[in-house]
Design an enzyme around this catalytic site. Structure first.
Site, PDB file in Angstrom:
ATOM      1  N   PRO A   7       0.193  34.167 -24.862  1.00 33.57           N
ATOM      2  CA  PRO A   7       0.999  35.159 -25.575  1.00 33.57           C
ATOM      3  C   PRO A   7       1.833  35.924 -24.553  1.00 33.57           C
ATOM      4  CG  PRO A   7      -1.264  35.942 -25.336  1.00 33.57           C
ATOM      5  CD  PRO A   7      -1.234  34.549 -24.776  1.00 33.57           C
ATOM      6  N   CYS A  98      -3.607  44.167 -21.735  1.00 30.57           N
ATOM      7  CA  CYS A  98      -2.198  44.540 -21.583  1.00 30.57           C
ATOM      8  C   CYS A  98      -2.051  45.709 -20.599  1.00 30.57           C
ATOM      9  CB  CYS A  98      -1.597  44.925 -22.938  1.00 30.57           C
ATOM     10  SG  CYS A  98       0.116  45.447 -22.775  1.00 30.57           S
ATOM     11  N   HIS A 168      -7.649  36.393 -17.971  1.00 23.76           N
ATOM     12  CA  HIS A 168      -6.550  36.404 -17.008  1.00 23.76           C
ATOM     13  C   HIS A 168      -7.163  36.929 -15.715  1.00 23.76           C
ATOM     14  CE1 HIS A 168      -2.435  38.313 -15.730  1.00 23.76           C
ATOM     15  NE2 HIS A 168      -2.869  37.394 -14.886  1.00 23.76           N
ATOM     16  N   ASN A 199      -7.104  31.486 -17.184  1.00 21.22           N
ATOM     17  CA  ASN A 199      -5.683  31.866 -17.209  1.00 21.22           C
ATOM     18  C   ASN A 199      -5.289  32.578 -15.913  1.00 21.22           C
ATOM     19  OD1 ASN A 199      -3.877  34.611 -18.468  1.00 21.22           O
ATOM     20  ND2 ASN A 199      -3.003  32.600 -18.352  1.00 21.22           N
ATOM     21  N   GLY A 200      -4.081  32.253 -15.454  1.00 25.52           N
ATOM     22  CA  GLY A 200      -3.472  32.981 -14.349  1.00 25.52           C
ATOM     23  C   GLY A 200      -2.965  32.093 -13.246  1.00 25.52           C
ATOM     24  N   GLU A 201      -1.592  32.107 -13.067  1.00 28.57           N
ATOM     25  CA  GLU A 201      -0.993  31.503 -11.874  1.00 28.57           C
ATOM     26  C   GLU A 201      -1.046  29.977 -11.858  1.00 28.57           C
ATOM     27  OE1 GLU A 201       0.316  34.204 -10.578  1.00 28.57           O
ATOM     28  OE2 GLU A 201       1.348  33.103  -9.022  1.00 28.57           O
TER      29      GLU A 201
HETATM   30  C1  LIG Z   1       6.294  39.534 -20.202  1.00 28.98           C
HETATM   31  C2  LIG Z   1       4.830  39.290 -20.476  1.00 28.98           C
HETATM   32  C3  LIG Z   1       4.319  39.610 -21.717  1.00 28.98           C
HETATM   33  C4  LIG Z   1       2.938  39.394 -21.985  1.00 28.98           C
HETATM   34  N1  LIG Z   1       2.462  39.694 -23.230  1.00 28.98           N
HETATM   35  C5  LIG Z   1       1.146  39.453 -23.517  1.00 28.98           C
HETATM   36  C6  LIG Z   1       0.621  39.681 -24.825  1.00 28.98           C
HETATM   37  O1  LIG Z   1       1.333  40.051 -25.773  1.00 28.98           O
HETATM   38  N2  LIG Z   1      -0.706  39.458 -25.020  1.00 28.98           N
HETATM   39  C7  LIG Z   1      -1.531  39.027 -24.000  1.00 28.98           C
HETATM   40  O2  LIG Z   1      -2.728  38.836 -24.220  1.00 28.98           O
HETATM   41  N3  LIG Z   1      -1.049  38.766 -22.779  1.00 28.98           N
HETATM   42  C8  LIG Z   1       0.265  38.968 -22.510  1.00 28.98           C
HETATM   43  N4  LIG Z   1       0.756  38.663 -21.274  1.00 28.98           N
HETATM   44  C9  LIG Z   1      -0.120  38.051 -20.255  1.00 28.98           C
HETATM   45  C10 LIG Z   1      -0.041  36.519 -20.331  1.00 28.98           C
HETATM   46  O3  LIG Z   1      -0.550  36.061 -21.571  1.00 28.98           O
HETATM   47  C11 LIG Z   1      -0.844  35.862 -19.195  1.00 28.98           C
HETATM   48  O4  LIG Z   1      -2.156  36.331 -19.256  1.00 28.98           O
HETATM   49  C12 LIG Z   1      -0.262  36.196 -17.820  1.00 28.98           C
HETATM   50  O5  LIG Z   1       1.138  36.002 -17.792  1.00 28.98           O
HETATM   51  C13 LIG Z   1      -0.921  35.315 -16.733  1.00 28.98           C
HETATM   52  O6  LIG Z   1      -0.734  33.957 -17.019  1.00 28.98           O
HETATM   53  P1  LIG Z   1       0.391  33.094 -16.230  1.00 28.98           P
HETATM   54  O7  LIG Z   1       0.151  33.316 -14.749  1.00 28.98           O
HETATM   55  O8  LIG Z   1       0.154  31.685 -16.677  1.00 28.98           O
HETATM   56  O9  LIG Z   1       1.732  33.636 -16.642  1.00 28.98           O
HETATM   57  C14 LIG Z   1       2.104  38.864 -20.976  1.00 28.98           C
HETATM   58  C15 LIG Z   1       2.650  38.538 -19.726  1.00 28.98           C
HETATM   59  C16 LIG Z   1       3.996  38.735 -19.473  1.00 28.98           C
HETATM   60  C17 LIG Z   1       4.547  38.372 -18.104  1.00 28.98           C
END
Ligand SMILES: Cc1cc2nc3c(=O)[nH]c(=O)nc-3n(C[C@H](O)[C@H](O)[C@H](O)COP(=O)(O)O)c2cc1C
Length: 319
Positions: A7, A98, A168, A199-201
């Site tokens: 998300p 969040c 995350h 999740n993460g990176e």
């Molecule tokens: C712009 C933005 C908006 C996000 N909005 C949400 C959200 O609405 N709900 C949520 O659980 N995580 C949210 N996240 C976190 C992501 O779901 C994810 O946990 C985070 O980007 C790490 O994963 P990644 O490294 O694959 O991007 C958001 C992240 C970003 C950068």
């Protein structure tokens, strides 16, 4: 094994979910968070954030959507979760990660990671309100400032009734800065009795293989990596099916997806700032995989009219 599209509030909306799930490899999507304060939200709020729920519960390409709620008021969350179920949701997801200051100021999102007791109360109140057949899931970060409460938070969620936990692997204060602490995913997974989603990176197939290896988790959620490389999930699925690592899609192919995205944004919001702001959000995210995206972004950055941006995008695909 499964791949979940993360998300991302303000970015991964209905249009982005349609484009990315159309490319393939994504098994599940989670909606942007829907913020709950102390009231029952109107139907239109759910329709805006999760229109798929009111169609088949799936994107056009058959990928299910889970809806995420964010808040700190147990009863209000329970009422809205039940409302989601009345609209057809089979799963409800709660956000405990969040980092946005407005959300945290009101005690929601990552601020809850300082209060495992309240996390437990929220989850058990929501769980008690829902039919047994509905799965309650949650997404958390490792903590607010540090990891001193990580396991207590995970335990609070699971003992409260969460049946799956996405983590995350960073604290709130770490924001989105690398590294993500994948080793913590393994510690949490060993500590709780429900499946943990890592999740993460994750930006590449090799990152995906590494997070699986380090965490021991079968399911991986990917956010920014799928915006940067829209075919990443498809390449992961291909690797699982064949053992082959295929090269990322060309820029010409990526441009087909960009044009599809832009056409859908225009169809949804022509005459509003929506298509212009959305394309200006996505192109910078693609720079990491496609240097061409940087030049394209520079070419549209100052444009404010959707049709002028269209002219630039059309010229780029003909190049
Ligand atoms: C712009 C933005 C908006 C996000 N909005 C949400 C959200 O609405 N709900 C949520 O659980 N995580 C949210 N996240 C976190 C992501 O779901 C994810 O946990 C985070 O980007 C790490 O994963 P990644 O490294 O694959 O991007 C958001 C992240 C970003 C950068």
């Amino acid at each position: 094994m499964a791949i979940v599209l993360a998300p991302m509030e303000g970015i991964v909306d209905e249009v982005m979910r349609d484009v990315l799930t159309g490319i393939g490899g994504i098994d599940l999507c989670v909606s942007e968070f829907i913020r709950v304060t102390d009231t029952l939200l109107p139907l239109k709020t759910f329709q805006r954030h999760a229109p798929e729920l009111f169609q088949s519960g799936h994107t056009r390409f058959g990928v299910p959507l889970r809806v995420q709620l964010l808040g700190s008021e147990p009863q209000a969350l329970a009422h809205n979760a039940l409302r989601l179920v009345e609209y057809g949701a089979k799963v409800v997801d709660l956000n405990f990660g969040c980092p946005a200051p407005t959300v945290n100021r009101h005690g929601g999102g990552a601020a809850l990671l300082k209060q495992p007791d309240l996390m437990h109360e929220i989850v058990s109140t929501v769980r008690a309100a829902l039919p047994e057949t509905v799965l309650l899931t949650a997404k958390m970060r490792l903590g607010f400032e540090d990891t001193s409460l990580t396991l207590a938070c995970a335990e609070a969620l699971v003992s409260g009734g969460v049946g799956e936990l996405t983590v995350h692997a960073r604290t709130k204060v770490e924001g989105y800065r690398p590294p993500a602490h994948w080793e913590w995913l393994a510690r949490i997974r060993e500590h709780v009795s429900v499946p943990v989603v890592a999740n993460g990176e994750v930006w590449t197939l090799d990152d995906y293989l590494a997070i699986r290896e380090v965490s021991g988790c079968d399911t991986v959620m990917i956010g920014r990596g799928l915006l940067a490389a829209p075919d990443l999930a498809r390449r992961i699925a291909h690797y699982h099916a064949t053992g082959e690592k295929c090269p990322p899609a060309s820029w010409a192919q990526a441009m087909v997806w960009v044009l599809d995205f832009y056409a859908q944004c225009r169809a949804r919001g022509e005459g509003t700032p929506y298509p212009v702001s959305r394309i200006k959000q996505w192109l910078p995210q693609m720079k990491r995989s496609y240097p061409e995206a940087e030049a394209l972004f520079a070419a549209i950055r100052k444009l404010t009219q959707a049709a002028d941006i269209q002219t630039v995008l059309d010229a780029e695909i003909r190049r």
